[in-house]
Write an enzyme that holds these catalytic residues in place. Structure first.
Site, PDB file in Angstrom:
ATOM      1  N   GLU A 117      12.987  26.631 -46.415  1.00 61.38           N
ATOM      2  CA  GLU A 117      12.127  26.090 -47.267  1.00 61.38           C
ATOM      3  C   GLU A 117      12.005  26.815 -48.670  1.00 61.38           C
ATOM      4  OE1 GLU A 117       8.906  24.285 -45.522  1.00 61.38           O
ATOM      5  OE2 GLU A 117      10.515  22.740 -44.395  1.00 61.38           O
ATOM      6  N   ASN A 124      17.895  26.854 -45.132  1.00 56.29           N
ATOM      7  CA  ASN A 124      17.630  25.520 -44.199  1.00 56.29           C
ATOM      8  C   ASN A 124      16.612  25.055 -44.984  1.00 56.29           C
ATOM      9  OD1 ASN A 124      18.019  23.826 -41.771  1.00 56.29           O
ATOM     10  ND2 ASN A 124      15.802  25.181 -41.636  1.00 56.29           N
ATOM     11  N   HIS A 137      14.771  15.630 -41.592  1.00 54.54           N
ATOM     12  CA  HIS A 137      13.667  14.984 -40.739  1.00 54.54           C
ATOM     13  C   HIS A 137      13.642  13.378 -41.620  1.00 54.54           C
ATOM     14  CE1 HIS A 137      12.241  18.520 -38.919  1.00 54.54           C
ATOM     15  NE2 HIS A 137      12.181  18.991 -39.907  1.00 54.54           N
ATOM     16  N   GLU A 192      17.780  19.685 -37.747  1.00 46.31           N
ATOM     17  CA  GLU A 192      16.016  19.695 -37.146  1.00 46.31           C
ATOM     18  C   GLU A 192      16.477  18.146 -37.193  1.00 46.31           C
ATOM     19  OE1 GLU A 192      12.411  21.159 -39.104  1.00 46.31           O
ATOM     20  OE2 GLU A 192      13.981  23.531 -39.459  1.00 46.31           O
ATOM     21  N   ASP A 205      15.642  14.347 -36.772  1.00 41.22           N
ATOM     22  CA  ASP A 205      14.081  13.505 -35.952  1.00 41.22           C
ATOM     23  C   ASP A 205      14.052  12.007 -37.079  1.00 41.22           C
ATOM     24  OD1 ASP A 205      12.449  14.456 -38.111  1.00 41.22           O
ATOM     25  OD2 ASP A 205      11.140  15.558 -36.343  1.00 41.22           O
TER      26      ASP A 205
END
Ligand code: XIL
Length: 469
Positions: free
Chosen positions: A177, A220, A256, A285, A287
């Site tokens: 990030e 990432n 996400h 990640e 979701d």
């Protein structure tokens, strides 16, 4: 090298206990061992059965399917049973972050991360390392350092952590990030960016390569899933790294999603443009908030996008049951709070080419599942002069079960006068109790039945093996 766990229908050690029991029936003890060995040798090692877990289905497509794991849940039977059954890669959710492993300068604590790594590696799962350099979950002492101290603290942190896990990590999120959200395409303000400038990312990757040359090194980020200003800024950096030989092997797309940040229609195209730079891409990640068919469709689309890109090497979901999600109110995961598979699970498994639930006799939790197993443990709940109340706890093994049965043998003077939470049939002094409403148990879950015995408080009953289907 990545190890792929291929699920075979024949368990390690050969046929399951039920097969062995059937083989033994009617045979003399002396011939049993020999015949069992012969029969086992004849059993196929795999069947044409379509894969029925996420990990096995992904492996058949040459991918991994992972989950973020928290060390403090590893003691929970249902959690680990689901993890062990479904996933072949793990990412420690918080345990490898800077505040967890180096809370004070130069003093490293790896025990919680080690727990996850050991759990995974002893079962042949891959481990993604997450994460070395990130502005968040960063201890205060790091932000307080001046530039030259910060540079050496960053390089020391990378070197120490990667050396501790050298050879054990499939991919490392070296930098997480580092770009600002929104349309600016700028770097995010952070102690690293503000004090070391743009070059900190390159330096982190070079240090990482030296520390563990076998690990894939990833950048990432989130909101980089579609083609937008932020992802294009990352793309430009990766292209520059590749052209100058800065070591980078992969880009992680966190994935996400919710209604404000839906799965972009150009997700696959975005993955492909990164892959075309000569890096692997991973969904790291995943979701997706929502429920029912809408959530399932989104999940299926993400999986299909990955499969359509040959360098998309794997997918990690950010947790196992909804209740442990960092965004639990959005129920964004594949298993509900009781570890039941959600429609999203079936959509993912189908997209991976596996065969979910209903159409899959012999799959986990389906009739005929060869992995269905349970244990029964007895306790005397109450006892008085003329009798007692007994309780038997049934616990499912590492697969979900749909029914169970247990034999309870009493002394000849004793009589069962009532049974609850189970359905009895009696033959002489042996009572067989079968599940009624309580036959369906998630992997590792328990239920119990009880009974009242008259005719003496001793001896306690003999409780036989539990049989599950
Ligand atoms: C989250 C964890 O899931 C939470 O438990 C923790 O409180 C905060 O961090 N991007 C990342 C992950 O790279 O490390 C974050 O994980 C979620 C967003």
């Amino acid at each position: 090298m990545r190890m792929i766990r291929k699920r075979t229908r024949t368990r390690a050690g050969g046929a399951g206990p039920r097969t062995r029991r059937r083989l033994r029936a009617g045979l003399g003890a002396t011939t049993t061992a020999l015949l069992t060995v012969t029969a086992l040798a004849a059993l196929p090692q795999t069947t044409a059965h379509a894969a029925d877990t996420l990990g096995a289905a992904a492996a058949e497509k040459g991918r991994y399917f992972g989950a973020a794991v928290a060390a403090n849940h590893l003691g929970e039977a249902q959690y680990t049973a689901t993890l062990n059954r479904e996933f072949n890669s793990v990412t420690p959710e918080n345990e490898m972050k800077w505040d967890a492993v180096e809370p004070n300068r130069g003093s490293f604590s790896f025990s919680r991360a080690d727990q996850i790594v050991n759990h995974a590696r002893s079962r042949g799962m891959d481990v993604r390392g997450h994460t070395l350099v990130w502005h968040s979950q960063l201890p205060g002492w790091v932000s307080g350092l001046g530039a030259s101290d910060l540079r050496s603290a960053m390089n020391n942190h990378i070197t120490e952590v990667m050396t501790h896990y050298k050879g054990q990590i499939h991919s490392w999120d070296v930098v997480n990030e580092a770009f600002q959200d929104g349309g600016s395409g700028a770097r995010r303000s952070s102690p690293f960016q503000d004090k070391l400038g743009n070059g900190f990312i390159e330096e982190a990757f070079r240090t990482a390569r030296a520390a563990d040359p076998a690990a894939k090194l990833c950048y990432n980020d989130y909101n980089t899933d579609g083609i937008n200003a932020k992802s294009t800024a990352v793309y430009t950096m990766v292209r520059d790294f590749k052209s100058r030989g800065v070591p980078i092997d992969c880009v992680g797309f966190q994935g996400h999603f919710n209604s404000n940040s839906p799965v972009p229609s150009d997700f696959q195209a975005n993955l492909q443009r990164f892959a075309d730079l000569g890096v692997d891409v991973q969904i790291t990640e995943l979701d997706i908030e929502g429920s029912g068919q809408a959530q399932a469709t989104n999940y299926g689309n993400v999986v299909r996008a990955c499969l359509a890109v040959s360098r998309c090497t794997g997918i990690t979901v950010w947790g196992i049951p909804d209740k442990y999600s960092w965004r639990s109110s959005g129920t964004p995961l594949l298993f509900d709070d009781n570890y039941n598979k959600k429609p999203a699970y079936d959509a993912v498994l189908s997209a991976l080419g596996g065969t979910p639930g209903d159409g899959d006799p012999g799959g986990p939790g389906e009739p005929g599942d060869p992995d269905a197993a349970c244990t029964a443990t007895y306790t005397t709940a109450e006892q008085w002069g003329g009798g007692y109340n007994g309780r038997v706890t049934i616990t499912a093994g590492s697969s979900p079960i749909t029914a169970w049965s247990v034999d309870v043998t009493l002394a000849s003077s004793q009589r069962v006068i009532s049974v609850w939470n189970g359905s009895p049939t009696t033959n002489g002094n042996v009572m067989t109790v079968r599940s009624t409403w309580n036959g369906s148990l998630a992997a590792g879950a328990s239920t119990s039945f009880g009974f009242t015995v008259n005719g003496g408080s001793t001896p306690p009953p003999q409780v036989g093996a539990c049989t599950a289907s």
